[in-house]
Design an enzyme around this catalytic site. Structure first.
Site, short mmCIF file in Angstrom:
data_model
loop_
_atom_site.label_atom_id
_atom_site.label_comp_id
_atom_site.label_asym_id
_atom_site.label_seq_id
_atom_site.Cartn_x
_atom_site.Cartn_y
_atom_site.Cartn_z
N GLY A 1 2.65 -77.29 70.39
CA GLY A 1 3.16 -78.64 70.64
C GLY A 1 4.59 -78.79 70.17
NE ARG B 1 7.21 -77.32 76.23
CZ ARG B 1 8.35 -76.84 75.74
NH1 ARG B 1 8.45 -75.57 75.48
NH2 ARG B 1 9.36 -77.63 75.50
CG ASP C 1 4.99 -71.36 73.24
OD1 ASP C 1 4.54 -70.20 73.34
OD2 ASP C 1 5.87 -71.66 72.41
CG ASP D 1 12.94 -78.04 58.89
OD1 ASP D 1 12.77 -77.86 60.11
OD2 ASP D 1 13.92 -77.60 58.27
N GLY D 2 10.84 -79.85 61.34
CA GLY D 2 11.17 -80.78 62.43
C GLY D 2 12.65 -80.80 62.79
N GLY E 1 7.03 -79.43 67.87
CA GLY E 1 7.09 -79.55 66.42
C GLY E 1 8.39 -80.17 65.94
P1 AMP Z 1 10.40 -72.20 69.77
O1 AMP Z 1 10.46 -70.77 69.32
O2 AMP Z 1 11.62 -73.00 69.40
O3 AMP Z 1 10.05 -72.33 71.21
O4 AMP Z 1 9.20 -72.87 68.92
C1 AMP Z 1 7.87 -72.42 68.91
C2 AMP Z 1 7.00 -73.48 68.29
O5 AMP Z 1 7.38 -73.71 66.93
C3 AMP Z 1 7.08 -74.83 68.96
O6 AMP Z 1 5.81 -75.43 68.87
C4 AMP Z 1 8.10 -75.57 68.14
O7 AMP Z 1 7.97 -76.96 68.22
C5 AMP Z 1 7.77 -75.06 66.73
N1 AMP Z 1 8.93 -75.10 65.83
C6 AMP Z 1 10.01 -74.28 65.83
N2 AMP Z 1 10.87 -74.60 64.85
C7 AMP Z 1 10.35 -75.67 64.21
C8 AMP Z 1 10.76 -76.49 63.11
N3 AMP Z 1 11.88 -76.25 62.44
N4 AMP Z 1 9.95 -77.50 62.75
C9 AMP Z 1 8.80 -77.74 63.40
N5 AMP Z 1 8.36 -77.03 64.43
C10 AMP Z 1 9.11 -75.99 64.85
MG MG Z 2 9.35 -73.32 72.53
#
Ligand code: AMP
Ligand code: MG
Length: 479
Positions: free
Chosen positions: A89, A178, A247, A119-120, A91
């Site tokens: 989801g 996705r 995803d 940390d969002g 994040g």
């Molecule tokens: P990504 O590699 O950016 O596609 O992220 C993979 C998953 O990790 C997704 O569900 C993102 O929302 C979550 N995610 C990546 N970085 C963070 C972060 N700093 N805080 C919260 N969720 C994250």
């Molecule tokens: Mg992603």
């Protein structure tokens, strides 16, 4: 439109609450505008004067609530490096509303119920990469999500023990669904919700399927075709995504979730740009096969809605469709008219020759666009240390282009072989300056991203082969 007249809708919220979490953005401290994409703003019908206003920064920082605002994060699952993760989801991305068919999303706007240990937030460097790259892909005519703007801040964000600052890009897309969104409901056995999602996607992105027999098989067919075309386009410009988890696969066939991507420097079939990808699962040459593997995951997820045999039959011609698209794009890049039996070999031999000679992919094709005749090889040969294999390849190429009008070929090739792509060393230059508060390099990179086929004499340095010390490097996923 003035910002205070802005109205947004949220069609996704009509789906079952399990599809999303309603969550408010958590603004960054001391946010400031770094760059705005005026073309995207125009698409959204936002007045140009508004882009300099405080409210615009507040919009990107999640503080400005347009009429109809009801922010939310989306739920999905995904196969990450081959392993199924049942619940991922958004994040750190929060949807702030839809304008026409464009859905705005703030990446780095705080924690959601899908944040897990994260940390969002998103740091400045990764946000700059996504912001510039989405513009570059747009102008290379490759389907992609867009960015309306980027803000920086003094908000401290820690990555691998290093203090950085938070940033937000306002991403814009016609879909944020996705492959993994489908996988989530299929894995949970929630077939009614799976069907609702498929209907939602058909309505939103493939309305021409609506009302036709077996719409879910047709949906799979559409996604397969646009995905294979996207992959052929990536490969033709030498783009390596780096994290092709399900995803990160857009149901609308868009390039999505820019992370440790790279444009090839020297041509290298097995190029790996993601530092954590120790097995090379997402190497440049693996991308078409990985996308097929990902489509297989989507097919399985859709199988409660339509017999799997029908989709298997479709998927069995994926390689053919991909090869057709690749052939189409590469023939254009080589200025080849019509189809001749030896063309696939000519293309493959070019790749092998470039790899053997460690030639810069973008530079070679751009230089080839200017190539006239046998006596005019010096610029091309100058791209390599050894000349023999290139001369041999050019002899075959000369024979192939013998009857093609040279001016037409040149004009056509210059229109499809970019002079500039955003290589990682260039993005890093922009980031290094930005981290010191100087955004002029980001501005300049945006200019070439906007017009990659133009000359830009002032940026000639960036059109050369990548400096040796920066070639084919791997990037960390930490963003
Ligand atoms: P990504 O590699 O950016 O596609 O992220 C993979 C998953 O990790 C997704 O569900 C993102 O929302 C979550 N995610 C990546 N970085 C963070 C972060 N700093 N805080 C919260 N969720 C994250
Ligand atoms: Mg992603």
């Amino acid at each position: 439109m003035k910002l205070n007249e802005l109205k947004v809708s949220n069609p996704y919220l009509a789906l079952d609450p399990e599809f999303y979490e309603r969550v408010k953005p958590d603004p960054l401290e001391k946010a400031h505008l770094i760059h705005v994409n005026k073309t995207v703003a125009k698409t959204l019908n936002i007045d140009e004067e508004e882009l300099e206003s405080e409210d615009f920064v507040r919009l990107l920082n999640g503080e400005f609530e347009a009429e109809g605002s009801d922010p939310f994060a989306m739920c999905y699952a995904g196969h990450q490096f081959g392993h199924f993760v049942p619940r991922l989801g958004d994040g750190r991305a929060i949807n702030i509303g839809t304008i026409d068919k464009f859905q705005l999303q703030l990446k780095g706007a705080g924690i959601t119920e899908y944040s897990r240990m994260g940390d969002g937030r998103a740091v400045l460097r990764s946000s700059i990469r996504e912001y510039l790259m989405s513009e570059a892909m747009t102008n290379l005519r490759i389907p992609t999500t867009l960015c309306l703007g980027i803000i920086g801040s003094e908000h401290p964000v820690s990555r691998q023990g290093i203090e950085e600052t938070g940033a937000i890009v306002c991403r814009v897309s016609t879909s944020w669904v996705r492959f993994g969104t489908f996988e989530y409901f299929a894995a949970n056995g929630e077939f009614e919700k799976l069907k609702a999602l498929a209907d939602y996607v058909i309505n939103e992105n493939f309305p021409h399927i609506n009302g036709r027999p077996d719409p879910y098989k047709l949906l799979f067919n559409e996604v397969m075709v646009i995905t294979s075309r996207l992959l052929a386009q990536w490969m033709s410009v030498g783009f390596n995504h780096g994290v092709m988890n399900t995803d990160n696969m857009s149901i609308a066939g868009l390039t999505i979730d820019y992370g440790p991507f790279a444009f090839l420097d020297d041509f290298k079939h097995g190029n790996v740009c993601n530092h954590t990808d120790t097995e090379g699962r997402y190497s440049y040459e693996s991308q078409p096969a990985v996308s097929k593997w990902n489509l297989e995951r989507l097919m399985k997820a859709l199988s409660p809605l339509t017999p799997i045999e029908g989709m298997e039959k479709l998927l069995s011609i994926y390689d053919k469709i991909y090869a057709r698209y690749t052939h189409y794009y590469m023939c254009k890049k080589l200025g080849l008219e019509g189809t001749v039996e030896g063309d696939p070999d000519l293309i493959d031999d070019m790749y092998d020759m470039l790899e053997k000679l460690k030639v810069d992919y973008t530079l070679f094709l751009r230089t080839l666009s200017h190539y006239k005749h046998k006596g005019d090889r010096s610029d091309l040969l100058a791209t390599a240390l050894y000349h023999e294999p290139m001369n041999e390849w050019l002899d075959v190429y000369d024979e192939r282009i013998k009857y093609i009008d040279p001016t037409e070929r040149r004009n056509q090739m210059l229109n499809v072989n970019p002079k500039y792509v955003l290589k990682n060393y260039m993005l890093q230059e922009g980031i290094d300056a930005a981290e010191k508060g100087d955004f002029s390099v980001v501005d300049n990179l945006f200019k070439i991203a906007k017009q990659p086929f133009e000359e830009h004499p002032e940026f000639e340095r960036w059109a050369k082969a990548t400096p040796k010390e920066f070639r084919n490097q791997r990037l960390s996923c930490s963003s």
